[in-house]
Write a protein that holds these residues in place. Structure first.
Motif, PDB file in Angstrom:
ATOM      1  N   LYS A 179       0.841  -1.202   0.000  1.00  0.00           N
ATOM      2  CA  LYS A 179       0.000   0.000   0.000  1.00  0.00           C
ATOM      3  C   LYS A 179       0.873   1.248   0.000  1.00  0.00           C
ATOM      4  N   MET A 180       1.933   1.199   0.789  1.00  0.00           N
ATOM      5  CA  MET A 180       2.859   2.332   0.797  1.00  0.00           C
ATOM      6  C   MET A 180       3.407   2.568  -0.593  1.00  0.00           C
ATOM      7  N   GLY A 181       3.617   1.459  -1.318  1.00  0.00           N
ATOM      8  CA  GLY A 181       4.114   1.581  -2.680  1.00  0.00           C
ATOM      9  C   GLY A 181       3.169   2.375  -3.548  1.00  0.00           C
ATOM     10  N   GLU A 182       1.881   2.257  -3.280  1.00  0.00           N
ATOM     11  CA  GLU A 182       0.924   3.010  -4.087  1.00  0.00           C
ATOM     12  C   GLU A 182       0.867   4.477  -3.691  1.00  0.00           C
ATOM     13  N   LEU A 183       1.213   4.757  -2.457  1.00  0.00           N
ATOM     14  CA  LEU A 183       1.051   6.114  -1.958  1.00  0.00           C
ATOM     15  C   LEU A 183       2.297   6.974  -2.140  1.00  0.00           C
ATOM     16  N   LYS A 184       3.441   6.332  -2.192  1.00  0.00           N
ATOM     17  CA  LYS A 184       4.676   7.099  -2.245  1.00  0.00           C
ATOM     18  C   LYS A 184       5.145   7.211  -3.680  1.00  0.00           C
ATOM     19  N   THR A 185       5.888   8.272  -3.930  1.00  0.00           N
ATOM     20  CA  THR A 185       6.468   8.402  -5.260  1.00  0.00           C
ATOM     21  C   THR A 185       7.553   7.350  -5.406  1.00  0.00           C
ATOM     22  N   TYR A 186       7.981   7.156  -6.642  1.00  0.00           N
ATOM     23  CA  TYR A 186       8.934   6.072  -6.884  1.00  0.00           C
ATOM     24  C   TYR A 186      10.192   6.187  -6.026  1.00  0.00           C
ATOM     25  N   PRO A 187      10.860   7.348  -6.014  1.00  0.00           N
ATOM     26  CA  PRO A 187      12.076   7.394  -5.184  1.00  0.00           C
ATOM     27  C   PRO A 187      11.779   7.257  -3.704  1.00  0.00           C
ATOM     28  N   GLN A 188      10.641   7.716  -3.285  1.00  0.00           N
ATOM     29  CA  GLN A 188      10.337   7.635  -1.863  1.00  0.00           C
ATOM     30  C   GLN A 188      10.170   6.205  -1.388  1.00  0.00           C
ATOM     31  N   PHE A 189       9.825   5.336  -2.309  1.00  0.00           N
ATOM     32  CA  PHE A 189       9.576   3.953  -1.922  1.00  0.00           C
ATOM     33  C   PHE A 189      10.872   3.154  -1.821  1.00  0.00           C
ATOM     34  N   LEU A 190      11.955   3.710  -2.307  1.00  0.00           N
ATOM     35  CA  LEU A 190      13.232   2.989  -2.341  1.00  0.00           C
ATOM     36  C   LEU A 190      13.583   2.339  -1.010  1.00  0.00           C
ATOM     37  N   MET A 191      13.444   3.104   0.052  1.00  0.00           N
ATOM     38  CA  MET A 191      13.942   2.605   1.330  1.00  0.00           C
ATOM     39  C   MET A 191      13.051   1.502   1.892  1.00  0.00           C
ATOM     40  N   ASN A 192      11.831   1.407   1.436  1.00  0.00           N
ATOM     41  CA  ASN A 192      10.966   0.354   1.965  1.00  0.00           C
ATOM     42  C   ASN A 192      11.494  -1.040   1.648  1.00  0.00           C
ATOM     43  N   LEU A 193      12.119  -1.160   0.494  1.00  0.00           N
ATOM     44  CA  LEU A 193      12.558  -2.476   0.055  1.00  0.00           C
ATOM     45  C   LEU A 193      13.618  -3.044   0.970  1.00  0.00           C
ATOM     46  N   SER A 194      14.418  -2.142   1.571  1.00  0.00           N
ATOM     47  CA  SER A 194      15.446  -2.696   2.456  1.00  0.00           C
ATOM     48  C   SER A 194      14.860  -3.036   3.815  1.00  0.00           C
TER      49      SER A 194
END
Ligand code: SF4
Ligand code: SF4
Lengths: 331, 371, 146
Positions: free
Chosen positions: B55-70
């Motif tokens: 869900k965060m992936g849908e809400l955040k811009t592409y660069p903002q989502f980078l850190m979620n993956l780690s």
């Protein structure tokens, strides 16, 4: 009569002190040893080499609230830790540390020690059963099957020794081995008896004492990755402390018995200055091996443990018993 | 006094292993129906640390989502970030400098070793041996120090950027990596002597929890779990990405299907990763680590997918874009989620201690399951 | 029968091999750092919480462009600035970092084109109160300068 009684009472007090001291400092030794094996320093903050750690731990344990969960069988729950500690202490009374230092020497000393040792299993059973915790019950069931499986080869091996030395008196067993290490039961060239399998018997006995004292790799009763903390899951404070002390007291008993039966008790390997120091040296070396083993091996499975006992240790010890009997007849 | 317990011979009882239990290494709960020490039925219950990464992936811009993956998999984070950046680069048509791609491969493999080392230690600890964990952590610490010096963080790296990297590696890193390779090889010898050869260890794993290739396919298990059952599937070879085709390495496959085979696969993978790192360091080209000019990420409407091989298996990330600033939908296929679910079916009839050893051999990282 | 005995012996041997290894480790030096008594230096790239960078006069470099605020995925940054009469640039009047939400991702530092923020090397941050992690970076900068 009254003198013997006094003797025993004094011996019990000394035994309690000895057991408690040993338990406390063996924990320290175990922690330091484990740490060294794992290349860390271990407890080293309190006092020189962390030597004040055990008394402080004791204070901490005693200061904690003794929690008794609501559903448990209160009486058994309280009795169990005492029962884990008491037999171990009582066994000390009859163990000869040297030809003079012994609480009360008995002709059936070896039987007494074994009888008390098997009470330890009962303590675990009661602890697990009365805790009303599924993990604890499973653990205590394991502990009982383990105790049964390992007392048999242990006793058979002990009987082999009794046959060789011709006495059940622990003092007598040691006396039969005096005069240098080649007289010890562990070596096959005992005068008049060339049993090549005594080293194997020693190994069997050693493995059994590991299993009897619930030490790794046979610590199935408290396999924390499966049964959380096993039979003492529900215990806190000094209840847990007593189990802990009981475990270490049992280790000392196991090491003492191994020393007496196989390593010539207080006898010096070269016949020089026999005395209590040799006995202590031997048991602490054995205990160091206990610790060393614990921090090296993974835990066995319950069926692996039973297989080991029934398929390997019992046949082997029986075979040695027969062989010894035959050899005794021949020589 | 409580009521006496009545015992019926055919009675089973429920044992809750978890959410807090030493064997689950996280907040996983396994509801086991037990007959004595035998498992009649087991049900894994997940979701205790669900964090809505999708869900965060849908809400955040592409660069903002980078850190979620780690933050999905805290042991092998770089593999997941790699998948994400590869996907966005593919979707947005960003060229990645070659040096960046090599550094990515090297760091991902280092991270894979770190993850396998931690798994190795934790697995042996599950089986009751403590010291191997400490030895494994020593080696892992070496990797973490290396990665920290480069990325600035020990676990949650967020090191990759769309088009390249956050930081270039320096000579210290390269020297450290070169020193690490022989060191790790010596350690591996030690581990094999101390653990792999140990009779107790072998007896605990040999023939335990056989997973047939059918059940692997049924649940879509990947990674070492599949390769321990004779399925030769590794995304790095089967659907090559990044610079992996440039490297010469093998995919260890074992056919015994038991817990020991899964263990052996991971241990052999450490050696293969070392080979990749070695070659990567030799071939490491110079040049920039980011494209010359940064463009804002613009992704044409469409459906994109990228799979990568992480330490735990095949991680897939799917993006549906509507051309906006944020994804329309972002789906994360986490490998452990599939790997874990075969536990329910496979552990029936097992003893609890075997089942927990089996669970250890699956290499579960709970935050990664729950996402 | 032969397999039975060779199994026992090879098993026993493997145990002794293992004990040999731990024996060697026992006599190897320790490798740990005694944390509160010894500390490690953080690496140059270590990502702690952010801190404002000051120019020579001790004034923050920040021009209140708001890029970091926008880049932050967790909305931890709250800026306040005003444009004094006659000045060319905006002046920072408040830089608030909510460290409870910060994921130390570094987006803010990367997005700043004015070299105005950096990571600190601080890692000994612990408290029982949430409020301790709401940093007023401008105040911290002033404290550092004084
Ligand atoms: S490091 Fe990341 S989360 Fe923290 S303030 Fe900067 S942009 Fe926000
Ligand atoms: S991006 Fe830099 S200059 Fe702009 S507001 Fe943030 S700190 Fe200030």
């Amino acid at each position: 009569m009254s003198l013997t009684l006094l003797n025993v009472i004094v011996a019990v007090f000394i035994a309690i002190a000895f057991a408690a001291l040993n338990a406390a400092y063996l924990v320290w030794a175990e922690r330091r040893g484990a740490a060294r094996i794992q290349r860390r320093p271990g407890p080293n903050i309190n006092g020189p080499f962390g030597l004040f750690q055990p008394p402080l731990d004791g204070v901490k344990l005693m200061a904690k609230q003794l929690l008794i969960p609501g559903d448990v069988d209160k009486i058994l729950f309280m009795v169990a830790p005492v029962l884990a500690m008491a037999p171990a202490i009582t066994s000390f009374v009859t163990i000869p540390f040297s030809s003079h230092i012994v609480g009360h020497n008995m002709h059936i000393g070896i039987l007494l020690v074994f009888a008390f040792a098997s009470m330890g299993g009962m303590a675990l059973l009661l602890a697990g059963w009365s805790s009303r915790n599924k993990y604890s019950v499973m653990s205590s069931v394991r502990a009982v099957s383990q105790a049964i499986a390992y007392e048999i080869p242990m006793l058979i091996t002990a009987i082999t020794i009794v046959m060789i030395t011709g006495t059940t008196d622990l003092m007598g067993i040691v006396k039969a081995q005096t005069g240098g290490f080649w007289h010890w039961n562990i070596f096959p060239f005992k005068a008049g008896l060339f049993n090549p399998l005594m080293l194997m018997s020693f190994l069997i006995f050693f493995i059994c004492s590991l299993a009897e004292t619930n030490r790794a790799p046979f610590d199935l009763g408290e396999a924390e990755s499966e049964l959380v903390a096993g039979f003492h899951t529900e215990y806190g404070s000094m209840g847990f402390g007593l189990f802990f002390m009981g475990e270490y007291a049992n280790i000392v008993i196991g090491a003492s018995l191994t020393t007496i039966l196989f390593l010539g008790g207080w006898d010096c390997p070269f016949g020089l200055f026999p005395g209590v120091w040799w006995f202590l040296l031997k048991i602490y070396l054995l205990i160091a091996t206990f610790i060393w083993i614990r921090w090296t091996f993974p835990r066995t499975t319950i069926y692996g443990l039973l297989n080991l006992s029934w398929k390997i240790l019992i046949p082997a010890s029986l075979f040695n018993l027969l062989l010894t009997a035959g050899l005794l007849k021949v020589f | 006094m409580s009521a006496p317990i009545r015992i019926r011979p055919d009675e089973t009882f429920t044992l809750n292993v978890g959410p807090q239990h030493p064997a689950t290494h996280g907040v996983l709960r396994v509801k086991m129906e037990m007959d004595g020490e035998y498992i009649v039925n087991a049900e894994t219950v997940i979701g205790y640390i669900h964090r809505m990464h999708e869900k965060m992936g849908e809400l955040k811009t592409y660069p903002q989502f980078l850190m979620n993956l780690s933050r999905m998999d805290y042991l092998g984070a770089l593999g997941y970030s790699h998948g994400h950046v590869l996907l966005i680069e593919k979707a947005a048509g960003i060229e990645v400098p070659e040096r960046a791609e090599y550094i990515r491969a090297i760091t991902v493999e280092l991270n894979r070793i770190a993850s396998h080392l931690f798994w190795f230690g934790a697995f042996v600890m599950d089986l009751g041996g403590f010291s191997p964990l400490m030895y494994a952590l020593q080696d892992r610490e070496y990797i973490l120090d290396m990665l920290e010096a480069v990325t600035g963080s020990r676990l949650t790296y967020s090191y990759y950027r769309f088009g390249g990297l956050y930081n270039d590696v320096d000579d210290d890193f390269i020297a450290a990596a070169r020193r690490f390779i022989p060191r790790m090889r010596t350690s591996m010898k030690k581990y094999h002597k101390l653990v792999t050869g140990n009779i107790i260890f072998k007896k605990r794993l040999e023939g335990i929890a056989p997973l047939s290739p059918e059940i692997i396919r049924k649940y879509g298990a990947t990674g070492a779990v599949a390769r321990g059952s004779g399925i030769n599937f590794d995304v790095r070879k089967n659907e090559p990405y990044s610079v992996y085709p440039e490297f010469d390495f093998d995919i260890p496959v074992f056919h015994e299907c038991d817990s020991l085979a899964r263990y052996k696969v991971r241990m052999a993978e450490i050696e293969q990763s070392l080979r990749i790192i070695e070659q990567g360091l030799d071939k490491l080209p110079g040049g920039p680590i980011m494209p010359e000019k940064k463009k804002p990420i613009k992704i044409a409407p469409g459906d994109y997918y990228q799979a990568v091989e992480t330490a735990r298996g095949s991680f897939g990330i799917r993006l549906v874009s509507d051309g906006g600033k944020t994804p329309y939908r972002l789906k994360l296929r986490s490998p452990t989620y599939s790997n874990m679910h075969l536990f329910d079916e496979s552990c029936r009839g097992m003893l609890i201690m075997d089942a927990l050893a089996f669970m250890g051999s699956l290499d579960l990282v709970i935050p990664e399951i729950d996402r | 029968m032969g397999a039975y005995f060779s199994g026992i012996f090879s098993g026993l041997w493997s145990l002794f091999v293992g004990m040999g290894i731990t024996f060697r480790e026992f006599f190897s030096p320790t490798v740990t750092v005694q944390y509160p008594y010894e500390t490690l230096k953080m690496t140059a790239r270590y990502r702690g919480h952010i801190e404002l960078i000051a120019d020579e006069e001790g004034k923050p470099n920040c021009v209140v462009c708001g890029m970091c605020e926008k880049a932050c995925p967790s909305s931890c940054i709250t800026l306040a600035g005003e444009k004094p009469e006659g000045a060319k640039k905006k002046v920072l009047t408040g830089y608030h970092l909510d460290f409870t939400k910060c994921s130390l991702c570094g987006s803010c530092v990367e997005s700043c084109n004015f070299n105005a923020i950096e990571f600190s090397r601080e890692y000994n941050l612990a408290s029982t109160r949430k409020e301790d992690f709401h940093f007023d970076l401008l105040q911290r900068l002033k404290d550092r300068n004084s």
